[in-house]
Design a protein around this motif. Structure first.
Motif, PDB file in Angstrom:
ATOM      1  N   UNK A   1       0.845  -1.195   0.000  1.00 22.27           N
ATOM      2  CA  UNK A   1       0.000   0.000   0.000  1.00 22.27           C
ATOM      3  C   UNK A   1       0.879   1.243   0.000  1.00 22.27           C
ATOM      4  N   UNK A   2       0.531   2.182  -0.839  1.00 21.77           N
ATOM      5  CA  UNK A   2       1.318   3.408  -0.948  1.00 21.77           C
ATOM      6  C   UNK A   2       2.421   3.348  -1.983  1.00 21.77           C
ATOM      7  N   UNK A   3       2.772   2.143  -2.450  1.00 20.34           N
ATOM      8  CA  UNK A   3       3.768   2.019  -3.512  1.00 20.34           C
ATOM      9  C   UNK A   3       3.112   2.352  -4.850  1.00 20.34           C
ATOM     10  N   UNK A   4       3.678   3.312  -5.548  1.00 18.72           N
ATOM     11  CA  UNK A   4       3.209   3.644  -6.894  1.00 18.72           C
ATOM     12  C   UNK A   4       4.397   3.437  -7.832  1.00 18.72           C
ATOM     13  N   UNK A   5       4.433   2.264  -8.434  1.00 22.66           N
ATOM     14  CA  UNK A   5       5.616   1.788  -9.156  1.00 22.66           C
ATOM     15  C   UNK A   5       5.433   1.950 -10.661  1.00 22.66           C
ATOM     16  N   UNK A   6       6.380   2.613 -11.290  1.00 23.93           N
ATOM     17  CA  UNK A   6       6.414   2.682 -12.737  1.00 23.93           C
ATOM     18  C   UNK A   6       7.275   1.547 -13.268  1.00 23.93           C
TER      19      UNK A   6
ATOM     20  N   UNK B   1       5.876  10.967 -14.193  1.00 18.15           N
ATOM     21  CA  UNK B   1       6.428  12.059 -13.397  1.00 18.15           C
ATOM     22  C   UNK B   1       5.460  12.484 -12.303  1.00 18.15           C
ATOM     23  N   UNK B   2       4.151  12.487 -12.610  1.00 17.68           N
ATOM     24  CA  UNK B   2       3.152  12.964 -11.658  1.00 17.68           C
ATOM     25  C   UNK B   2       2.798  11.937 -10.594  1.00 17.68           C
ATOM     26  N   UNK B   3       2.953  10.645 -10.907  1.00 18.50           N
ATOM     27  CA  UNK B   3       2.363   9.600 -10.062  1.00 18.50           C
ATOM     28  C   UNK B   3       3.373   8.763  -9.287  1.00 18.50           C
ATOM     29  N   UNK B   4       4.414   8.256  -9.938  1.00 17.12           N
ATOM     30  CA  UNK B   4       5.192   7.167  -9.326  1.00 17.12           C
ATOM     31  C   UNK B   4       6.146   7.667  -8.248  1.00 17.12           C
ATOM     32  N   UNK B   5       6.336   6.814  -7.233  1.00 17.21           N
ATOM     33  CA  UNK B   5       7.354   7.082  -6.207  1.00 17.21           C
ATOM     34  C   UNK B   5       8.428   6.006  -6.190  1.00 17.21           C
ATOM     35  N   UNK B   6       8.286   5.017  -7.085  1.00 17.26           N
ATOM     36  CA  UNK B   6       9.315   4.001  -7.298  1.00 17.26           C
ATOM     37  C   UNK B   6       9.347   3.661  -8.781  1.00 17.26           C
ATOM     38  N   UNK B   7      10.510   3.257  -9.255  1.00 14.10           N
ATOM     39  CA  UNK B   7      10.637   2.851 -10.656  1.00 14.10           C
ATOM     40  C   UNK B   7      11.344   1.500 -10.715  1.00 14.10           C
ATOM     41  N   UNK B   8      10.738   0.571 -11.441  1.00 12.49           N
ATOM     42  CA  UNK B   8      11.358  -0.729 -11.729  1.00 12.49           C
ATOM     43  C   UNK B   8      11.707  -0.740 -13.212  1.00 12.49           C
TER      44      UNK B   8
ATOM     45  N   UNK C   1      15.696  -1.779  -9.362  1.00 12.49           N
ATOM     46  CA  UNK C   1      14.657  -1.179  -8.526  1.00 12.49           C
ATOM     47  C   UNK C   1      15.163   0.127  -7.912  1.00 12.49           C
ATOM     48  N   UNK C   2      14.414   1.198  -8.160  1.00 19.86           N
ATOM     49  CA  UNK C   2      14.777   2.526  -7.680  1.00 19.86           C
ATOM     50  C   UNK C   2      13.663   3.045  -6.781  1.00 19.86           C
ATOM     51  N   UNK C   3      13.966   3.316  -5.527  1.00 17.41           N
ATOM     52  CA  UNK C   3      12.975   3.855  -4.580  1.00 17.41           C
ATOM     53  C   UNK C   3      13.004   5.376  -4.646  1.00 17.41           C
ATOM     54  N   UNK C   4      12.555   5.908  -5.764  1.00 16.54           N
ATOM     55  CA  UNK C   4      12.588   7.362  -5.974  1.00 16.54           C
ATOM     56  C   UNK C   4      11.599   7.725  -7.071  1.00 16.54           C
ATOM     57  N   UNK C   5      11.340   9.027  -7.200  1.00 12.25           N
ATOM     58  CA  UNK C   5      10.382   9.461  -8.207  1.00 12.25           C
ATOM     59  C   UNK C   5      11.018   9.443  -9.596  1.00 12.25           C
TER      60      UNK C   5
END
Length: 533
Positions: free
Chosen positions: A26-31, A220-227, A238-242
């Motif tokens: 919950x709270x993870x918004x992954x691109x 750019x507007x949504x994710x707080x993590x990028x895979x 795995x990047x724990x960043x916008x």
């Protein structure tokens, strides 16, 4: 929550991911990003439980809402509103309430009326437990923000355009309130206002989210993590960043890997040079072997530099000779049931002409291309093929691909004059190599289906191309190839698109406005309508 442990992903003999572990909480918004064909859609299907990984395990806690690139829309006779409400089972409850209400009104005895009232009260209690009548209004609000007004919600699924059906499915997934959302290219077929609303909605979504998208504004507007799925290394970075920080960090990581590899190669080269010198002396053979092993360990201990991502080389065909006006249509009308899509549309496509078709979602743009291609018949009017006409049709829903056949078989059917070796060579230029050509088309991702459909166009020798959203599902590099192909094609093009870049590449001569069928010379003033179309 979704937890993946030591997951391995393969397609045929090709390894896409090796021993990957991660979680979506919950709270993870992954691109989830990576080039077309890297395995993003394949991995997402596994997270949704629609297929199994080759190794490892995936566990899901709580409901998951999954929007695939090619959504299944259920019963084509179901109302769009009921399809959305079915995400929470409300369609059945509301239908029963209507039935019991009618039964109460039509009851001829007290016993029948009491029975209907009892049933109505039970159904009403179920509705209250599910959130009451307000949930129907909630579904309508979501739908309206996705460009689905009440008029559309009251239509059967089968009467809607492909873009409207996909928005119904997106509305259904968002309305479901699932703990985790898996969205594959959710902005396809959305206008500019709907995309802005979706960005805000997803940014505030309380559950977990995995989104595949080539829309950098959404990421750019949504994710707080990028895979980042790296198909060359079969790894998931795995990047724990916008999104903005990820772009900077990934470039930094690439430079670091390159430096580490260069240093290791220099040291290994010196060791191998010493090893060769020592090999000349019999007494130093053991030392030489040890140096060679140290060189191997140095190289194996560094991550290989990412090979440049391959991009399909797309060039539309040299058009076959044709007459001055290869395609005309007169007085075309089309309705689905009581819904009139358009009426009295006339169109003449001159040799080498470029025409863009504009209109709001549901105005009949895709329907017009289907009539021109002969896939559907008009209710009135006729399509007239001119001298030497050879049509090439790119369908946004990939209907030209036979999903029951392999990639190779689809290409062979599109190019009967080419032998298998020639077909394989062309498929290779579209990134289908080795076992890829034997895959059934039904397992392809949206981007892979796009590449296959474009490859089938390339071998067609068409002199009139009907292109319906040809840049959907493509990564930026592949999109550029398609735009270059449109820009350099010598035949005629009839284009339907939300992509302003595609219209710019086409440099249209004329515009056809639906549903009225008005035709005009192209002018820059029409450009602002593209993203609204």
């Amino acid at each position: 929550m979704i937890v993946a442990r030591e997951v391995e992903v393969r397609v045929g003999a090709r390894l896409l991911l090796s021993s990957v572990s991660f979680q979506v909480a919950s709270g993870d918004r992954i691109g989830l990003v990576g080039r077309n064909g890297a395995g993003k859609t394949t991995l997402t299907r596994m997270l949704a439980g629609e297929s199994l990984p080759s190794g490892g395990a995936i566990t899901r806690t709580g409901p998951v809402g999954y929007l695939p690139q090619d959504p299944r829309t259920g019963d084509l006779h179901m109302l769009a509103r009921d399809r959305i409400l079915s995400a929470r089972g409300l369609d059945h409850i509301l239908r029963r309430l209507t039935t019991y209400s009618m039964a109460m009104a039509e009851a001829t005895t007290d016993e029948a009326r009491d029975s209907a009232m009892t049933s109505y009260s039970r159904a009403e209690a179920e509705l209250a437990a599910a959130g009451g009548y307000g949930v129907e209004a909630e579904a309508a609000r979501i739908a309206a923000n996705l460009g689905l007004p009440d008029r559309v919600l009251g239509q059967e699924i089968g009467t809607l355009s492909g873009g409207q059906r996909r928005r119904v499915e997106l509305a259904r997934i968002l309305f479901s309130g699932a703990d985790t959302l898996l969205l594959d290219e959710p902005t396809n077929h959305l206008d500019a206002d709907s995309i802005v609303w979706l960005r805000s909605y997803l940014k505030d979504y309380p559950g977990g989210l995995v989104v595949i998208s080539h829309d950098s504004g959404l990421l750019d507007a949504v994710v707080n993590k990028v895979f980042h799925l790296d198909a060359n290394r079969a790894e998931l970075d795995q990047y724990a960043m916008d999104w903005k920080k990820y772009l900077v960090q990934r470039e930094t990581d690439e430079k670091r890997r390159k430096r580490e590899r260069a240093n290791a190669e220099r040291k290994a080269a010196r060791l191998l040079e010493q090893s060769e010198k020592l090999h000349a002396k019999a007494t130093k053979a053991t030392a030489a072997q040890n140096m060679a092993r140290r060189a191997e360990r140095l190289l194996s201990g560094t991550e290989g530099q990412r090979a440049a991502d391959r991009v399909a080389k797309i060039r539309f065909p040299e058009p076959a000779p044709c007459g001055k006006v290869p395609l005309t249509a007169s007085d075309l009308s089309k309705s689905y049931g009581s819904l009139e899509v358009f009426t009295g549309v006339d169109l003449a496509i001159d040799r080498g002409a470029n025409v863009v078709v504009l209109g709001l979602n549901g105005a009949g743009k895709t329907t017009l291309l289907r009539l021109l291609s002969g896939i559907e018949e008009p209710d009135t009017g006729e399509v007239h093929p001119g001298h030497g006409l050879k049509l090439g049709y790119y369908a946004q829903e990939h209907e030209t691909i036979d999903v029951s056949r392999s990639v190779l078989d689809n290409m062979v059917s599109a190019s009967p004059d080419l032998n298998e070796t020639e077909v394989r060579k062309i498929l290779g230029s579209f990134l289908f190599t080795g076992d890829d050509v034997d895959k059934p088309a039904r397992v392809l991702s949206g981007g892979e289906k796009t590449r296959l459909a474009l490859a089938m166009l390339v071998v067609s020798a068409a002199n009139v191309l009907l292109l319906d959203e040809p840049t959907n599902n493509l990564d930026p590099a592949s999109r550029k190839e398609v735009l270059d192909a449109i820009r350099t094609y010598a035949g005629a093009v009839v284009l339907v698109t939300h992509d302003e870049g595609a219209v710019e590449a086409l440099q249209p001569d004329r515009v056809l406005l639906l549903p009225d069928g008005d035709e005009d010379l192209w002018s820059p003033e029409y450009a602002e309508l593209i993203s609204l179309a």
